[in-house]
Design a protein around this motif. Structure first.
Motif, mmCIF file in Angstrom:
data_model
loop_
_atom_site.group_PDB
_atom_site.id
_atom_site.type_symbol
_atom_site.label_atom_id
_atom_site.label_comp_id
_atom_site.label_asym_id
_atom_site.label_seq_id
_atom_site.Cartn_x
_atom_site.Cartn_y
_atom_site.Cartn_z
ATOM 1 N N THR A 10 0.842 -1.194 0.000
ATOM 2 C CA THR A 10 0.000 0.000 0.000
ATOM 3 C C THR A 10 0.875 1.241 0.000
ATOM 4 O OG1 THR A 10 -1.766 -1.131 1.205
ATOM 5 C CG2 THR A 10 -1.791 1.275 1.222
ATOM 6 N N CYS A 11 0.678 2.094 -0.954
ATOM 7 C CA CYS A 11 1.464 3.323 -1.059
ATOM 8 C C CYS A 11 1.178 4.230 0.134
ATOM 9 C CB CYS A 11 1.119 4.049 -2.354
ATOM 10 S SG CYS A 11 1.929 5.669 -2.517
ATOM 11 N N SER A 13 1.657 7.308 0.334
ATOM 12 C CA SER A 13 1.268 8.648 -0.112
ATOM 13 C C SER A 13 -0.184 8.723 -0.568
ATOM 14 C CB SER A 13 2.189 9.107 -1.253
ATOM 15 O OG SER A 13 3.519 9.246 -0.802
ATOM 16 N N GLN A 17 -2.739 0.388 -4.039
ATOM 17 C CA GLN A 17 -1.970 -0.841 -3.878
ATOM 18 C C GLN A 17 -1.273 -1.226 -5.179
ATOM 19 O OE1 GLN A 17 -4.136 -4.171 -2.229
ATOM 20 N NE2 GLN A 17 -3.554 -3.582 -0.164
ATOM 21 N N SER A 47 7.745 1.357 -6.243
ATOM 22 C CA SER A 47 7.265 2.532 -6.964
ATOM 23 C C SER A 47 5.760 2.397 -7.147
ATOM 24 C CB SER A 47 7.954 2.650 -8.328
ATOM 25 O OG SER A 47 9.337 2.877 -8.181
ATOM 26 N N CYS A 48 5.018 3.321 -6.614
ATOM 27 C CA CYS A 48 3.562 3.265 -6.687
ATOM 28 C C CYS A 48 3.099 3.386 -8.132
ATOM 29 C CB CYS A 48 2.948 4.382 -5.842
ATOM 30 S SG CYS A 48 1.133 4.423 -5.920
ATOM 31 N N CYS A 51 0.702 6.892 -8.268
ATOM 32 C CA CYS A 51 1.244 8.254 -8.137
ATOM 33 C C CYS A 51 2.751 8.347 -8.363
ATOM 34 C CB CYS A 51 0.892 8.824 -6.764
ATOM 35 S SG CYS A 51 1.779 8.056 -5.378
ATOM 36 N N LYS A 54 7.887 6.686 -4.240
ATOM 37 C CA LYS A 54 8.783 5.563 -3.936
ATOM 38 C C LYS A 54 8.893 5.387 -2.419
ATOM 39 C CE LYS A 54 11.562 6.263 -8.120
ATOM 40 N NZ LYS A 54 10.985 5.107 -8.835
ATOM 41 N N THR A 55 8.918 4.137 -2.013
ATOM 42 C CA THR A 55 9.077 3.839 -0.589
ATOM 43 C C THR A 55 9.888 2.562 -0.438
ATOM 44 O OG1 THR A 55 7.902 3.518 1.510
ATOM 45 C CG2 THR A 55 6.966 2.458 -0.417
#
Length: 225
Positions: A10-11, A13, A17, A47-48, A51, A54-55
């Motif tokens: 899950t992003c 931001s 998903q 990388s979402c 949107c 990046k996480t």
């Protein structure tokens, strides 16, 4: 053997998903492209798809670099240590790794870490062909001298790395603050080797967890702390 599985992330931001590949084990001989992705952190970056944010996704895995004869388990120390001790004892569940180890007479180093910085540090150390036990001893000495000078406030840690010019260095940090840098030339490494190598014994028989606590325990046993 390189093993993967797909999970949904899950992003943070936009909360959308997306699918993400998680590596349960990595073998750099089978998957050489992963060697650099582990080092630059891209293997753990999500990388979402919605949107583009990046996480970093943190997860346990077993890293095996057979061309350089070392294996690092990243995750809970207790679980990692048990897995590597099982490997040393030629556990059935890890017999594929054992077969690889038995092909060589060179020391095969097995380590367990639970911190991403510690994992990255082990890569620096083993890529340089160094004994991590000797590096930990030097790092402990750096922290000990810092404390002896009355500068310690608690929470200080030292990390080994190789800079862009190929020089070995130790960074002293407290949280995200860099307190100082110390060179770690080969001459000093060789001096530490000459003093402690015989007492340390065969690196293949070392404990899976070699860290600051290990260095303190070792030096206390020598009456030097």
């Amino acid at each position: 053997m390189t093993n993967t599985r797909t999970v949904h992330v899950t992003c943070p931001s936009c909360h959308a998903q997306g699918e993400f590949t998680v590596y349960k084990s990595i073998n750099t001989r089978e998957s050489p492209a992963l060697k650099e992705k582990v080092r630059d952190g891209s293997l753990f970056q999500f990388s979402c798809p919605a949107c583009g944010a990046k996480t970093t996704v943190d997860y346990p895995f077993l890293y095996h670099q057979p061309e350089d004869h070392y294996m690092i388990n990243y995750g809970k120390l207790e679980d990692g240590a048990k897995a590597l001790e099982m490997l040393r004892g030629k556990g059935v569940a890890l017999k594929d790794w054992v077969a690889e180890m038995e092909k060589t007479t060179r020391p095969y180093v097995l380590r367990a870490v639970d911190d991403r910085l510690a994992f990255r540090e082990k890569l620096f150390i083993f890529d340089a062909g160094l004994d991590d036990r000797l590096v930990e001893i030097y790092k402990f000495m750096v922290c000990y001298q810092y404390a002896a000078a009355g500068k310690a406030q608690g929470g200080e840690h030292a990390y080994f790395y190789t800079d862009s010019q190929g020089h070995h260095r130790v960074q002293l940090v407290r949280g995200k603050e860099t307190l100082g840098l110390a060179d770690f030339p080969r001459k000093i490494y060789n001096q530490i080797h000459a003093e402690y190598a015989k007492k340390l014994g065969d690196i293949r028989k070392a404990e899976p967890v070699v860290d600051e606590a290990w260095a303190r325990k070792f030096l206390m046993a020598q009456g030097q702390v």
